[in-house]
Design a protein around this motif. Sequence first.
Motif, PDB file in Angstrom:
ATOM      1  N   LEU A  35       6.642   0.920  -9.809  1.00 49.26           N
ATOM      2  CA  LEU A  35       5.808   2.067  -9.465  1.00 49.26           C
ATOM      3  C   LEU A  35       4.641   1.655  -8.586  1.00 49.26           C
ATOM      4  CD1 LEU A  35       5.255   5.073  -9.862  1.00 49.26           C
ATOM      5  CD2 LEU A  35       3.946   4.499 -11.925  1.00 49.26           C
ATOM      6  N   ARG A  36       4.006   0.531  -8.906  1.00 46.11           N
ATOM      7  CA  ARG A  36       2.900   0.046  -8.084  1.00 46.11           C
ATOM      8  C   ARG A  36       3.382  -0.293  -6.681  1.00 46.11           C
ATOM      9  NH1 ARG A  36       1.609  -2.798 -12.833  1.00 46.11           N
ATOM     10  NH2 ARG A  36       2.412  -4.749 -11.948  1.00 46.11           N
ATOM     11  N   LEU A  37       4.556  -0.909  -6.610  1.00 49.28           N
ATOM     12  CA  LEU A  37       5.097  -1.262  -5.299  1.00 49.28           C
ATOM     13  C   LEU A  37       5.391  -0.026  -4.466  1.00 49.28           C
ATOM     14  CD1 LEU A  37       7.475  -4.248  -6.024  1.00 49.28           C
ATOM     15  CD2 LEU A  37       5.564  -4.235  -4.443  1.00 49.28           C
ATOM     16  N   CYS A  38       5.892   1.045  -5.085  1.00 50.70           N
ATOM     17  CA  CYS A  38       6.157   2.283  -4.357  1.00 50.70           C
ATOM     18  C   CYS A  38       4.900   2.768  -3.656  1.00 50.70           C
ATOM     19  CB  CYS A  38       6.672   3.365  -5.305  1.00 50.70           C
ATOM     20  SG  CYS A  38       8.348   3.077  -5.906  1.00 50.70           S
ATOM     21  N   ARG A  39       3.764   2.636  -4.315  1.00 54.98           N
ATOM     22  CA  ARG A  39       2.504   3.082  -3.734  1.00 54.98           C
ATOM     23  C   ARG A  39       2.028   2.154  -2.629  1.00 54.98           C
ATOM     24  NH1 ARG A  39      -0.120   3.943  -9.718  1.00 54.98           N
ATOM     25  NH2 ARG A  39       0.895   5.930 -10.225  1.00 54.98           N
ATOM     26  N   GLN A  40       2.367   0.875  -2.770  1.00 58.93           N
ATOM     27  CA  GLN A  40       1.838  -0.121  -1.839  1.00 58.93           C
ATOM     28  C   GLN A  40       2.731  -0.339  -0.617  1.00 58.93           C
ATOM     29  OE1 GLN A  40       1.476  -3.419  -4.505  1.00 58.93           O
ATOM     30  NE2 GLN A  40      -0.100  -2.414  -5.732  1.00 58.93           N
ATOM     31  N   LEU A  41       3.948   0.220  -0.622  1.00 58.43           N
ATOM     32  CA  LEU A  41       4.875  -0.015   0.475  1.00 58.43           C
ATOM     33  C   LEU A  41       4.967   1.168   1.443  1.00 58.43           C
ATOM     34  CD1 LEU A  41       7.854  -1.727  -1.402  1.00 58.43           C
ATOM     35  CD2 LEU A  41       5.958  -2.799  -0.218  1.00 58.43           C
ATOM     36  N   VAL A  42       3.988   2.048   1.394  1.00 58.65           N
ATOM     37  CA  VAL A  42       4.066   3.261   2.211  1.00 58.65           C
ATOM     38  C   VAL A  42       3.282   3.152   3.513  1.00 58.65           C
ATOM     39  CG1 VAL A  42       4.478   4.725   0.220  1.00 58.65           C
ATOM     40  CG2 VAL A  42       2.125   4.302   0.965  1.00 58.65           C
ATOM     41  N   ASN A  43       2.531   2.085   3.713  1.00 54.02           N
ATOM     42  CA  ASN A  43       1.656   1.999   4.881  1.00 54.02           C
ATOM     43  C   ASN A  43       2.275   1.260   6.056  1.00 54.02           C
ATOM     44  OD1 ASN A  43      -0.345   3.372   3.529  1.00 54.02           O
ATOM     45  ND2 ASN A  43      -1.308   1.520   2.739  1.00 54.02           N
ATOM     46  N   GLY A  44       3.557   0.959   5.995  1.00 54.15           N
ATOM     47  CA  GLY A  44       4.196   0.283   7.102  1.00 54.15           C
ATOM     48  C   GLY A  44       4.017  -1.217   7.058  1.00 54.15           C
ATOM     49  N   LEU A  45       4.607  -1.886   8.031  1.00 53.02           N
ATOM     50  CA  LEU A  45       4.620  -3.340   8.083  1.00 53.02           C
ATOM     51  C   LEU A  45       3.560  -3.873   9.033  1.00 53.02           C
ATOM     52  CD1 LEU A  45       8.484  -3.832   8.391  1.00 53.02           C
ATOM     53  CD2 LEU A  45       7.120  -4.141   6.341  1.00 53.02           C
ATOM     54  N   VAL A  46       3.056  -5.047   8.694  1.00 49.11           N
ATOM     55  CA  VAL A  46       2.192  -5.791   9.605  1.00 49.11           C
ATOM     56  C   VAL A  46       2.886  -7.111   9.923  1.00 49.11           C
ATOM     57  CG1 VAL A  46       0.025  -4.759   8.846  1.00 49.11           C
ATOM     58  CG2 VAL A  46       0.907  -6.788   7.676  1.00 49.11           C
ATOM     59  N   THR A  47       2.493  -7.701  11.025  1.00 47.96           N
ATOM     60  CA  THR A  47       3.091  -8.944  11.475  1.00 47.96           C
ATOM     61  C   THR A  47       2.137 -10.097  11.231  1.00 47.96           C
ATOM     62  OG1 THR A  47       4.321  -7.771  13.203  1.00 47.96           O
ATOM     63  CG2 THR A  47       4.106 -10.158  13.442  1.00 47.96           C
ATOM     64  N   ILE A  48       2.598 -11.105  10.517  1.00 47.50           N
ATOM     65  CA  ILE A  48       1.805 -12.300  10.262  1.00 47.50           C
ATOM     66  C   ILE A  48       2.453 -13.468  10.997  1.00 47.50           C
ATOM     67  CG2 ILE A  48       0.817 -13.834   8.532  1.00 47.50           C
ATOM     68  CD1 ILE A  48      -0.204 -10.973   8.318  1.00 47.50           C
ATOM     69  N   LYS A  49       1.726 -14.033  11.935  1.00 50.58           N
ATOM     70  CA  LYS A  49       2.238 -15.163  12.707  1.00 50.58           C
ATOM     71  C   LYS A  49       1.564 -16.450  12.251  1.00 50.58           C
ATOM     72  CE  LYS A  49       3.374 -12.533  16.876  1.00 50.58           C
ATOM     73  NZ  LYS A  49       3.197 -12.444  18.356  1.00 50.58           N
ATOM     74  N   LEU A  50       2.376 -17.473  12.062  1.00 51.83           N
ATOM     75  CA  LEU A  50       1.858 -18.774  11.654  1.00 51.83           C
ATOM     76  C   LEU A  50       1.922 -19.736  12.831  1.00 51.83           C
ATOM     77  CD1 LEU A  50       3.570 -19.286   8.159  1.00 51.83           C
ATOM     78  CD2 LEU A  50       1.545 -17.937   8.723  1.00 51.83           C
ATOM     79  N   GLU A  51       0.800 -20.373  13.099  1.00 48.90           N
ATOM     80  CA  GLU A  51       0.756 -21.424  14.123  1.00 48.90           C
ATOM     81  C   GLU A  51       0.294 -22.706  13.457  1.00 48.90           C
ATOM     82  OE1 GLU A  51      -1.759 -20.168  17.292  1.00 48.90           O
ATOM     83  OE2 GLU A  51      -0.418 -18.567  17.958  1.00 48.90           O
TER      84      GLU A  51
END
Length: 230
Positions: A35-51
């Motif tokens: 249930l918590r994940l359902c609320r937290q997965l509604v804002n779309g994806l962000v991109t994390i790049k590692l250098e």
Amino acid sequence: MSASKQSPSTGIVSQSKGPLLKYVISNIPRFPRRLRLCRQLVNGLVTIKLEPCNSTFYIHKGLLCHHSPVFKAMLEHDWKEKQEGVATLRDEDHGVFQRFVLWLYYGKVLDKDETVESITIQTLMDCYFLADRRDVPEMQNQVIDTIFCKAKAANIVFSGFQRYIWKNTPESSPLRKLLVDMMVLRGNLEKFLENEKKENIFDKSFIIDVCIRKYQNPNLASWDEFYKKR
């Protein structure tokens, strides 16, 4: 989750939101977390790049910001990252960050085929340091519990990591306290001090902390008793 079509550690497809969202929610066994994940997965994806390892991870923004104030500030208050939905990190290892993503979605640092006995103490330390840098106390606590279980199962203290821990953590770190407490539980203080005079293995602050802790808890006899006092 990662830039590849499928993550070998979790099997989550990361190229589109629909399959990722459906897969993650359906594979979370405990309903409150689902249930918590359902609320937290509604804002779309962000991109994390590692250098400099040139890795890319796609993570749900709500989930990342919920667990890490550091990422929240980066993605919601830093103008460039907020506008582009991209954050670049220059101090993270691919394998360790992948475990962080595993923890975000599944609430665990152990991969599906791993056990407390098989995961290395080095990996656990690196996971702790990442969680410390990104201010994720829930993950830090789980790593500490895993280190304790590993030490109990093997009936040893990972004292060889003392300088490594002291180098990467602040004075108030729970990980420092854990190592001091385990040393008090398993170590012979007189022998420990005698060997230290000859070999100069540990930091002086660690030696002082062990002596003080031994004076405060002279009668610790078992791992279970030690865990209760923690």
